[in-house]
Design a protein around this motif. Sequence first.
Motif, short mmCIF file in Angstrom:
data_model
loop_
_atom_site.label_atom_id
_atom_site.label_comp_id
_atom_site.label_asym_id
_atom_site.label_seq_id
_atom_site.Cartn_x
_atom_site.Cartn_y
_atom_site.Cartn_z
N LEU A 10 -25.15 -2.86 2.18
CA LEU A 10 -24.35 -3.05 0.98
C LEU A 10 -23.68 -1.74 0.57
CD1 LEU A 10 -23.40 -4.88 -1.31
CD2 LEU A 10 -25.49 -4.27 -2.55
N TYR A 11 -24.47 -0.65 0.56
CA TYR A 11 -23.89 0.65 0.19
C TYR A 11 -22.83 1.08 1.18
CZ TYR A 11 -27.60 1.23 -3.27
OH TYR A 11 -28.42 1.06 -4.35
N THR A 12 -23.07 0.83 2.47
CA THR A 12 -22.08 1.19 3.50
C THR A 12 -20.79 0.40 3.29
OG1 THR A 12 -23.83 1.64 5.09
CG2 THR A 12 -21.62 1.31 5.96
N ALA A 13 -20.93 -0.91 3.02
CA ALA A 13 -19.74 -1.73 2.80
C ALA A 13 -18.97 -1.27 1.57
CB ALA A 13 -20.16 -3.20 2.65
N LEU A 14 -19.70 -0.96 0.50
CA LEU A 14 -19.03 -0.47 -0.71
C LEU A 14 -18.35 0.86 -0.45
CD1 LEU A 14 -21.65 -1.36 -3.48
CD2 LEU A 14 -19.37 -2.36 -3.17
N GLY A 15 -19.01 1.75 0.31
CA GLY A 15 -18.42 3.04 0.64
C GLY A 15 -17.13 2.88 1.43
N ILE A 16 -17.16 1.98 2.43
CA ILE A 16 -15.95 1.74 3.23
C ILE A 16 -14.84 1.15 2.37
CG2 ILE A 16 -15.02 0.34 5.11
CD1 ILE A 16 -17.75 0.60 6.49
N PHE A 17 -15.21 0.23 1.48
CA PHE A 17 -14.21 -0.41 0.61
C PHE A 17 -13.53 0.60 -0.29
CE2 PHE A 17 -13.30 -2.39 -3.54
CZ PHE A 17 -12.31 -3.28 -3.15
N PHE A 18 -14.33 1.43 -0.97
CA PHE A 18 -13.72 2.39 -1.90
C PHE A 18 -12.95 3.48 -1.15
CE2 PHE A 18 -17.06 0.76 -4.85
CZ PHE A 18 -16.19 0.30 -5.83
N THR A 19 -13.44 3.88 0.04
CA THR A 19 -12.70 4.86 0.84
C THR A 19 -11.35 4.30 1.28
OG1 THR A 19 -14.77 5.80 1.67
CG2 THR A 19 -12.78 6.32 2.90
N ALA A 20 -11.37 3.02 1.69
CA ALA A 20 -10.10 2.38 2.10
C ALA A 20 -9.14 2.29 0.92
CB ALA A 20 -10.39 0.98 2.66
N MET A 21 -9.66 2.00 -0.26
CA MET A 21 -8.79 1.93 -1.44
C MET A 21 -8.15 3.28 -1.74
SD MET A 21 -10.61 -0.50 -4.27
CE MET A 21 -9.33 -0.07 -5.42
N MET A 22 -8.94 4.36 -1.62
CA MET A 22 -8.41 5.69 -1.93
C MET A 22 -7.41 6.16 -0.88
SD MET A 22 -11.63 7.76 -3.57
CE MET A 22 -12.80 7.32 -2.31
N LEU A 23 -7.63 5.74 0.38
CA LEU A 23 -6.74 6.19 1.45
C LEU A 23 -5.52 5.30 1.62
CD1 LEU A 23 -9.28 7.29 4.22
CD2 LEU A 23 -7.96 8.74 2.68
N PHE A 24 -5.51 4.13 0.96
CA PHE A 24 -4.39 3.21 1.15
C PHE A 24 -3.05 3.82 0.75
CE2 PHE A 24 -1.53 -0.23 -0.13
CZ PHE A 24 -1.50 -0.95 1.05
N PRO A 25 -2.94 4.58 -0.36
CA PRO A 25 -1.64 5.22 -0.66
C PRO A 25 -1.16 6.14 0.45
CG PRO A 25 -3.06 5.28 -2.59
CD PRO A 25 -3.92 4.81 -1.44
N VAL A 26 -2.10 6.84 1.11
CA VAL A 26 -1.71 7.72 2.21
C VAL A 26 -1.16 6.88 3.37
CG1 VAL A 26 -2.51 9.46 3.86
CG2 VAL A 26 -3.44 9.42 1.53
N TYR A 27 -1.87 5.78 3.68
CA TYR A 27 -1.39 4.89 4.74
C TYR A 27 0.00 4.35 4.41
CZ TYR A 27 -0.58 0.64 7.34
OH TYR A 27 0.01 -0.34 8.10
N TRP A 28 0.18 3.93 3.15
CA TRP A 28 1.46 3.34 2.76
C TRP A 28 2.59 4.37 2.85
CZ3 TRP A 28 2.39 -1.56 2.70
CH2 TRP A 28 3.58 -2.02 2.15
N MET A 29 2.27 5.62 2.53
CA MET A 29 3.26 6.70 2.62
C MET A 29 3.72 6.86 4.07
SD MET A 29 2.81 10.61 1.29
CE MET A 29 1.44 11.00 2.41
N VAL A 30 2.75 6.91 5.01
CA VAL A 30 3.09 7.06 6.42
C VAL A 30 3.80 5.82 6.93
CG1 VAL A 30 2.14 7.43 8.73
CG2 VAL A 30 1.15 8.63 6.77
#
Length: 271
Positions: A10-30
């Motif tokens: 559960l903690y791993t899934a939450l960590g991946i989810f929040f990391t993906a949310m924070m990195l999504f603007p970077v992905y969208w920029m590229v």
Amino acid sequence: MKRTHLGKYLYTALGIFFTAMMLFPVYWMVNASLQSGASAANTSLVPDHPTVAAYSRAFSEQLGNLGTSLLIGLGTVALTLVIAAPAAYSLAMFRVRGSRLITVALLIAQMIPGVVIANSLYPAYASLGLLNNIPGLVLADATTSVPFAVLILRTFMEAIPLALIEAARIDGASHFRAFISVVLPISRNAVITAGLFSFLFAWSDFIFALTLTTTNSVRPITLGIYSYLSAAVQNWGPVLATSVIASVPAIILLVLAQRRIAAGAFGGAVK
């Protein structure tokens, strides 16, 4: 045992989810920078026909601005360390009267919004002829980075055993020689940390650059990105391509120095 494993997943899934949310603007920029004619309305989630046309335009139009930002960043690092390292050494090692007050003043200086400092500097810069030149922007950026660097370096230097400096003094070294030959080498992680953040402050500065420049003769990369923006902007490709290019130096520096940053930031936490 099953509950323990379930909690880890559960903690791993939450960590991946929040990391993906924070990195999504970077992905969208590229992602948007690789699409021809990308706009706020028609940018797809994945580029169907990737193109580097936006990067070609960004390099052709913004290369000079990147060089200006690089000069401002390096100048700010040099000025910050020249001022902050001796100041931090004095506050950490000598019983300076009013050192607590100075520390509080440095903390307060960190809390003053940049736009307030920029507007305060403008009349003085106009009188001194520091508008529209690189030394003026270096000096302005140093007003932000020097207090931060003094606080970081002072915390680290306070953890240096006083016996090391006394041994150097007994061997005949002056305070200046002990500072250069003993204190600075031991404090290299903190010095690198302070220098890196000083560079990043200057590299990402927008308020000082916008307020203290009135012509196009000196234009950092942040103002270069701003020049693309208007109410009628249709093509976001060059904007985001320039943003990607401007992010690369900061990413490289943080990756290369991440271990020293951790050591420099927390080196003085345990005495």
